[in-house]
Design a protein around this motif. Structure first.
Motif, mmCIF file in Angstrom:
data_model
loop_
_atom_site.group_PDB
_atom_site.id
_atom_site.type_symbol
_atom_site.label_atom_id
_atom_site.label_comp_id
_atom_site.label_asym_id
_atom_site.label_seq_id
_atom_site.Cartn_x
_atom_site.Cartn_y
_atom_site.Cartn_z
ATOM 1 N N VAL A 22 0.834 -1.206 0.000
ATOM 2 C CA VAL A 22 0.000 0.000 0.000
ATOM 3 C C VAL A 22 0.869 1.257 0.000
ATOM 4 O O VAL A 22 0.612 2.200 -0.755
ATOM 5 N N LEU A 23 1.899 1.276 0.831
ATOM 6 C CA LEU A 23 2.765 2.450 0.908
ATOM 7 C C LEU A 23 3.462 2.722 -0.423
ATOM 8 O O LEU A 23 3.578 3.874 -0.853
ATOM 9 N N VAL A 24 3.897 1.674 -1.091
ATOM 10 C CA VAL A 24 4.555 1.847 -2.395
ATOM 11 C C VAL A 24 3.524 2.230 -3.450
ATOM 12 O O VAL A 24 3.755 3.145 -4.255
ATOM 13 N N ARG A 25 2.371 1.579 -3.456
ATOM 14 C CA ARG A 25 1.338 1.881 -4.459
ATOM 15 C C ARG A 25 0.847 3.321 -4.337
ATOM 16 O O ARG A 25 0.596 3.983 -5.350
ATOM 17 N N GLN A 26 0.748 3.823 -3.105
ATOM 18 C CA GLN A 26 0.295 5.198 -2.888
ATOM 19 C C GLN A 26 1.441 6.213 -3.013
ATOM 20 O O GLN A 26 1.258 7.393 -2.757
ATOM 21 N N ARG A 27 2.609 5.722 -3.367
ATOM 22 C CA ARG A 27 3.814 6.544 -3.559
ATOM 23 C C ARG A 27 4.241 7.272 -2.282
ATOM 24 O O ARG A 27 4.767 8.374 -2.337
ATOM 25 N N LEU A 28 4.006 6.626 -1.150
ATOM 26 C CA LEU A 28 4.478 7.145 0.122
ATOM 27 C C LEU A 28 5.873 6.601 0.423
ATOM 28 O O LEU A 28 6.590 7.134 1.257
ATOM 29 N N LEU A 29 6.238 5.515 -0.259
ATOM 30 C CA LEU A 29 7.588 4.956 -0.271
ATOM 31 C C LEU A 29 7.939 4.640 -1.717
ATOM 32 O O LEU A 29 7.051 4.335 -2.520
ATOM 33 N N HIS A 30 9.223 4.689 -2.023
ATOM 34 C CA HIS A 30 9.646 4.292 -3.375
ATOM 35 C C HIS A 30 9.705 2.770 -3.482
ATOM 36 O O HIS A 30 9.259 2.190 -4.463
ATOM 37 N N ALA A 31 10.267 2.117 -2.445
ATOM 38 C CA ALA A 31 10.398 0.664 -2.478
ATOM 39 C C ALA A 31 10.410 0.099 -1.064
ATOM 40 O O ALA A 31 10.885 0.741 -0.129
ATOM 41 N N ALA A 32 9.882 -1.104 -0.933
ATOM 42 C CA ALA A 32 9.941 -1.864 0.321
ATOM 43 C C ALA A 32 10.039 -3.331 -0.070
ATOM 44 O O ALA A 32 9.137 -3.878 -0.706
ATOM 45 N N VAL A 33 11.165 -3.945 0.280
ATOM 46 C CA VAL A 33 11.443 -5.312 -0.146
ATOM 47 C C VAL A 33 11.786 -6.164 1.070
ATOM 48 O O VAL A 33 12.608 -5.768 1.899
ATOM 49 N N LEU A 34 11.184 -7.335 1.131
ATOM 50 C CA LEU A 34 11.480 -8.289 2.190
ATOM 51 C C LEU A 34 12.733 -9.067 1.812
ATOM 52 O O LEU A 34 12.793 -9.700 0.750
ATOM 53 N N ALA A 35 13.754 -9.023 2.658
ATOM 54 C CA ALA A 35 14.993 -9.770 2.425
ATOM 55 C C ALA A 35 14.823 -11.209 2.924
ATOM 56 O O ALA A 35 13.927 -11.507 3.709
ATOM 57 N N ALA A 36 15.700 -12.077 2.485
ATOM 58 C CA ALA A 36 15.620 -13.495 2.844
ATOM 59 C C ALA A 36 15.759 -13.729 4.350
ATOM 60 O O ALA A 36 15.232 -14.704 4.879
ATOM 61 N N ASN A 37 16.439 -12.821 5.053
ATOM 62 C CA ASN A 37 16.649 -12.996 6.487
ATOM 63 C C ASN A 37 15.516 -12.402 7.334
ATOM 64 O O ASN A 37 15.610 -12.348 8.548
ATOM 65 N N GLY A 38 14.446 -11.915 6.689
ATOM 66 C CA GLY A 38 13.293 -11.372 7.416
ATOM 67 C C GLY A 38 13.345 -9.871 7.637
ATOM 68 O O GLY A 38 12.387 -9.290 8.126
ATOM 69 N N GLN A 39 14.457 -9.257 7.276
ATOM 70 C CA GLN A 39 14.549 -7.808 7.369
ATOM 71 C C GLN A 39 13.865 -7.186 6.155
ATOM 72 O O GLN A 39 13.653 -7.837 5.140
ATOM 73 N N TRP A 40 13.526 -5.910 6.294
ATOM 74 C CA TRP A 40 12.906 -5.168 5.195
ATOM 75 C C TRP A 40 13.859 -4.076 4.739
ATOM 76 O O TRP A 40 14.449 -3.377 5.561
ATOM 77 N N LEU A 41 14.006 -3.932 3.427
ATOM 78 C CA LEU A 41 14.805 -2.874 2.842
ATOM 79 C C LEU A 41 13.830 -1.831 2.315
ATOM 80 O O LEU A 41 12.955 -2.142 1.503
ATOM 81 N N VAL A 42 13.962 -0.606 2.804
ATOM 82 C CA VAL A 42 13.006 0.459 2.495
ATOM 83 C C VAL A 42 13.754 1.641 1.902
ATOM 84 O O VAL A 42 14.811 2.040 2.398
ATOM 85 N N GLN A 43 13.191 2.180 0.833
ATOM 86 C CA GLN A 43 13.763 3.361 0.187
ATOM 87 C C GLN A 43 12.643 4.383 0.028
ATOM 88 O O GLN A 43 11.614 4.102 -0.570
ATOM 89 N N HIS A 44 12.851 5.589 0.573
ATOM 90 C CA HIS A 44 11.830 6.623 0.521
ATOM 91 C C HIS A 44 11.774 7.324 -0.829
ATOM 92 O O HIS A 44 10.696 7.700 -1.292
ATOM 93 N N GLU A 45 12.915 7.507 -1.469
ATOM 94 C CA GLU A 45 13.004 8.198 -2.755
ATOM 95 C C GLU A 45 13.872 7.378 -3.693
ATOM 96 O O GLU A 45 14.759 6.645 -3.229
#
Length: 78
Positions: A22-45
């Motif tokens: 939802v955050l990416v679709r609404q363009r409130l975040l550029h990207a949010a990716v789940l890593a294999a170790n359970g962490q999330w990689l988030v990029q705002h722009e």
């Protein structure tokens, strides 16, 4: 300020994935990716730095923070 409701359980990966989408679709975040170790990689722009979030609870907390910021900004604009 409105108090947040308390949670009875920790957020799941499925819930975090839904919020990230939802955050990416609404363009409130550029990207949010789940890593294999359970962490999330988030990029705002697109050219911004990548932030590492520890798990699903951090994505849900980020979504709540963004919602709060949007709502408080709208309330001040009225």
């Amino acid at each position: 300020m409105i108090p947040r409701p308390t949670r009875s359980s920790a957020p799941t990966t499925i819930e975090a994935d839904a919020w990230a989408e939802v955050l990416v679709r609404q363009r409130l975040l550029h990207a949010a990716v789940l890593a294999a170790n359970g962490q999330w990689l988030v990029q705002h722009e697109p050219d911004g730095s990548v932030h590492v979030l520890a798990g699903p609870a951090d994505i849900v907390e980020l979504a709540a923070t963004i919602q709060h910021r949007i709502r408080s900004t709208r309330a001040r604009a009225r």
